[in-house]
Motif scaffolding. Structure first.
Motif, PDB file in Angstrom:
ATOM      1  N   GLU A 131       0.522  -1.227   0.034  1.00 23.27           N
ATOM      2  CA  GLU A 131      -0.022  -0.049  -0.026  1.00 23.27           C
ATOM      3  C   GLU A 131       0.885   1.246   0.022  1.00 23.27           C
ATOM      4  N   SER A 132       2.018   1.148   0.886  1.00 26.07           N
ATOM      5  CA  SER A 132       2.710   2.645   1.095  1.00 26.07           C
ATOM      6  C   SER A 132       4.011   2.192  -0.264  1.00 26.07           C
ATOM      7  N   GLY A 133       4.140   1.148  -0.751  1.00 22.53           N
ATOM      8  CA  GLY A 133       5.116   0.943  -1.670  1.00 22.53           C
ATOM      9  C   GLY A 133       6.391   0.754  -1.001  1.00 22.53           C
ATOM     10  N   SER A 134       6.690   0.367   0.257  1.00 23.76           N
ATOM     11  CA  SER A 134       7.927   0.208   1.039  1.00 23.76           C
ATOM     12  C   SER A 134       8.226  -0.884   1.511  1.00 23.76           C
ATOM     13  N   TRP A 135       9.323  -0.947   1.904  1.00 19.66           N
ATOM     14  CA  TRP A 135       9.816  -1.812   3.157  1.00 19.66           C
ATOM     15  C   TRP A 135      10.985  -1.560   3.874  1.00 19.66           C
ATOM     16  N   ALA A 136      11.312  -2.066   4.865  1.00 24.77           N
ATOM     17  CA  ALA A 136      12.364  -1.774   5.750  1.00 24.77           C
ATOM     18  C   ALA A 136      13.426  -2.820   6.123  1.00 24.77           C
ATOM     19  N   LEU A 137      14.725  -2.314   6.144  1.00 25.97           N
ATOM     20  CA  LEU A 137      15.852  -3.071   6.434  1.00 25.97           C
ATOM     21  C   LEU A 137      16.454  -2.476   7.816  1.00 25.97           C
ATOM     22  N   SER A 144      12.332   6.577  -6.868  1.00 23.30           N
ATOM     23  CA  SER A 144      12.557   6.012  -5.783  1.00 23.30           C
ATOM     24  C   SER A 144      13.143   6.955  -4.456  1.00 23.30           C
ATOM     25  N   THR A 145      12.699   6.374  -3.410  1.00 24.06           N
ATOM     26  CA  THR A 145      13.190   7.025  -2.109  1.00 24.06           C
ATOM     27  C   THR A 145      13.936   5.997  -1.399  1.00 24.06           C
ATOM     28  N   LEU A 146      15.445   6.443  -0.765  1.00 24.70           N
ATOM     29  CA  LEU A 146      15.694   5.758   0.309  1.00 24.70           C
ATOM     30  C   LEU A 146      15.758   6.645   1.574  1.00 24.70           C
ATOM     31  N   VAL A 147      15.409   6.199   2.599  1.00 22.10           N
ATOM     32  CA  VAL A 147      15.463   6.646   3.967  1.00 22.10           C
ATOM     33  C   VAL A 147      16.429   6.097   4.908  1.00 22.10           C
ATOM     34  N   PHE A 148      17.467   6.817   5.460  1.00 22.64           N
ATOM     35  CA  PHE A 148      18.600   6.252   6.370  1.00 22.64           C
ATOM     36  C   PHE A 148      18.131   6.945   7.697  1.00 22.64           C
ATOM     37  N   ALA A 149      17.897   5.951   8.730  1.00 23.10           N
ATOM     38  CA  ALA A 149      17.347   6.665  10.018  1.00 23.10           C
ATOM     39  C   ALA A 149      18.166   5.785  11.121  1.00 23.10           C
ATOM     40  N   HIS A 150      18.525   6.540  12.042  1.00 25.56           N
ATOM     41  CA  HIS A 150      19.377   6.075  13.665  1.00 25.56           C
ATOM     42  C   HIS A 150      18.132   5.717  14.375  1.00 25.56           C
ATOM     43  N   ALA A 151      18.365   4.619  15.143  1.00 26.85           N
ATOM     44  CA  ALA A 151      17.860   4.250  16.435  1.00 26.85           C
ATOM     45  C   ALA A 151      18.050   5.319  17.176  1.00 26.85           C
ATOM     46  N   ALA A 185       8.665   9.477  -5.135  1.00 27.65           N
ATOM     47  CA  ALA A 185       9.370  10.530  -4.468  1.00 27.65           C
ATOM     48  C   ALA A 185       8.608  11.113  -3.392  1.00 27.65           C
ATOM     49  N   TRP A 186       9.294  10.466  -2.183  1.00 34.62           N
ATOM     50  CA  TRP A 186       8.650  11.043  -1.040  1.00 34.62           C
ATOM     51  C   TRP A 186       9.300  12.326  -0.419  1.00 34.62           C
ATOM     52  N   ASP A 187       8.176  13.056   0.257  1.00 38.00           N
ATOM     53  CA  ASP A 187       8.786  14.190   0.600  1.00 38.00           C
ATOM     54  C   ASP A 187       8.928  14.311   2.282  1.00 38.00           C
ATOM     55  N   ARG A 188       9.277  15.329   2.769  1.00 33.99           N
ATOM     56  CA  ARG A 188       9.648  15.370   4.180  1.00 33.99           C
ATOM     57  C   ARG A 188       8.544  14.986   5.135  1.00 33.99           C
ATOM     58  N   ASP A 189       7.332  15.406   4.686  1.00 32.22           N
ATOM     59  CA  ASP A 189       6.272  14.747   5.719  1.00 32.22           C
ATOM     60  C   ASP A 189       5.994  13.525   5.465  1.00 32.22           C
ATOM     61  N   ARG A 190       5.993  13.055   4.516  1.00 35.31           N
ATOM     62  CA  ARG A 190       5.849  11.383   4.235  1.00 35.31           C
ATOM     63  C   ARG A 190       6.764  10.615   5.013  1.00 35.31           C
ATOM     64  N   VAL A 191       8.010  11.177   4.711  1.00 36.03           N
ATOM     65  CA  VAL A 191       9.179  10.461   5.467  1.00 36.03           C
ATOM     66  C   VAL A 191       8.863  10.347   6.838  1.00 36.03           C
ATOM     67  N   ALA A 192       8.519  11.492   7.525  1.00 37.64           N
ATOM     68  CA  ALA A 192       8.542  11.764   8.929  1.00 37.64           C
ATOM     69  C   ALA A 192       7.288  10.889   9.556  1.00 37.64           C
ATOM     70  N   ALA A 193       5.964  10.897   8.766  1.00 28.15           N
ATOM     71  CA  ALA A 193       4.889  10.040   8.989  1.00 28.15           C
ATOM     72  C   ALA A 193       5.204   8.733   8.922  1.00 28.15           C
ATOM     73  N   HIS A 194       5.726   7.980   8.063  1.00 31.18           N
ATOM     74  CA  HIS A 194       6.288   6.916   7.793  1.00 31.18           C
ATOM     75  C   HIS A 194       7.034   6.329   8.942  1.00 31.18           C
ATOM     76  N   LEU A 195       8.208   6.865   9.185  1.00 26.63           N
ATOM     77  CA  LEU A 195       8.912   6.542  10.310  1.00 26.63           C
ATOM     78  C   LEU A 195       8.422   6.589  11.551  1.00 26.63           C
ATOM     79  N   ALA A 196       7.464   7.471  11.941  1.00 25.08           N
ATOM     80  CA  ALA A 196       6.662   7.627  13.190  1.00 25.08           C
ATOM     81  C   ALA A 196       5.680   6.000  13.300  1.00 25.08           C
TER      82      ALA A 196
END
Length: 309
Positions: free
Chosen positions: A149-155, A232-239, A294-305
């Motif tokens: 649905e969101s077109g994404s997965w996490a590693l 495509s969008t890649l997001v790199f996130a810290h614990a 092409a995700w924007d700042r708001d979408r990235v933040a909402a998804h990570l949350a």
């Protein structure tokens, strides 16, 4: 919601993850590389979006030792676990094969494949060029949150490293060795040519040049592909504990370039060295979100949350 995955383990070679729709989204290769100068170590390539867009580069002509997503360490007590040329202050980058170490795969302590999740724990040894065992690593990889649905997965990718030597291990980077704004070390992603000149942003800023050497909870990199009408969008996130000065062994900064080569590293020793005492350990946890569009700042933040640690 999460969608099903299929995991295939070719013993001695690699582990692949394929979606229910038939797209191979991850290949984790742990067999030894042929060329020791490239610093033999496991890597993830190809990594793909759910729509099948490849978002990692492998042995590009400019840096043959760049291989998808890798745990690296460019400067460790005079050894190079990044691969390729070594930076020497006043002399630049030099081919010094005697400085290039490797990360040996010793086995999987755990490998659990469920309908919508893969979790593995790998044991590795960091070996300096002469054969001495310098560090023991416990590595964790988890594939999860596969969501059509969101077109994404996490590693998720974690490291816990223990010093096996009788003296401290000193971690640095080309910047700590004298080259400005070259703090590459730690978990590194190399993108394919499609990502060259892409858009980079964090919660606080935009542009690879502006964000080089900065700190923050996450960084995103978007691109428009060649051949197909797609982004495509890649997001790199810290614990959270990575950024907590009470729990992290050293502050982390972003190493990021969009040109001439697309790359991001969670640099753990960008501006200053740090030491790991004999017998002591340190750990970090990271998350990559691989998304279509092409995700924007708001979408990235909402998804990570929506993806709790």
């Amino acid at each position: 919601m999460s969608d099903g995955i299929r995991v295939t383990h070719t013993h001695g070679e690699d582990i692949t993850v394929t979606t229910a729709a038939g797209t191979e989204i991850l290949r984790y290769v742990y067999r030894p590389d042929p060329d020791p100068f490239e610093s033999r170590k496991p890597y993830a390539h190809p990594v793909r979006t759910l729509a099948g867009r490849t978002v990692t580069g492998y042995r590009p002509s400019d840096h043959r030792w760049h291989k998808g997503v890798q745990m690296t360490a460019s400067h460790v007590s005079g050894q190079n676990f990044w691969g390729g040329n070594s930076y020497v202050h006043g002399r630049g980058y030099l081919p010094l094969p005697e400085r290039v170490g490797s990360m040996r795969h010793d086995g999987f302590a755990e490998l659990t494949a469920e309908d919508d999740r893969l979790a593995l724990t790998e044991h590795l040894t960091w070996v300096e060029h002469g054969g001495a065992e310098w560090a023991r690593e416990e590595r964790g990889l988890t594939v999860h949150s596969v969501d059509e649905e969101s077109g994404s997965w996490a590693l998720d990718w974690s490291i816990r490293l223990t010093n096996l030597r009788a003296e401290p291990l000193v971690f640095g980077s080309p910047t700590t060795a004298g080259r400005e704004m070259a703090g590459y070390t730690g978990l590194q992603w190399r993108g394919p040519r499609d990502f060259t000149g892409g858009t980079v942003f964090t919660p606080a800023g935009t542009g690879a040049g502006e964000l080089m050497g900065t700190q923050g909870p996450w960084l995103a990199f978007t691109t428009e592909h060649d051949d197909v009408d797609a982004h495509s969008t890649l997001v790199f996130a810290h614990a959270p504990e990575n950024l907590d000065e009470k729990t992290a062994i050293h502050p982390s900064h972003w190493f990021v370039r969009a040109e001439p080569v697309p790359t991001v590293a969670f640099s753990w020793a960008f501006f200053e060295e740090f030491e790991l005492a004999p017998g002591q350990s340190f750990g970090y946890r990271y998350r990559l979100v691989i998304a279509d569009g092409a995700w924007d700042r708001d979408r990235v933040a909402a998804h990570l949350a929506k993806l709790p640690w």
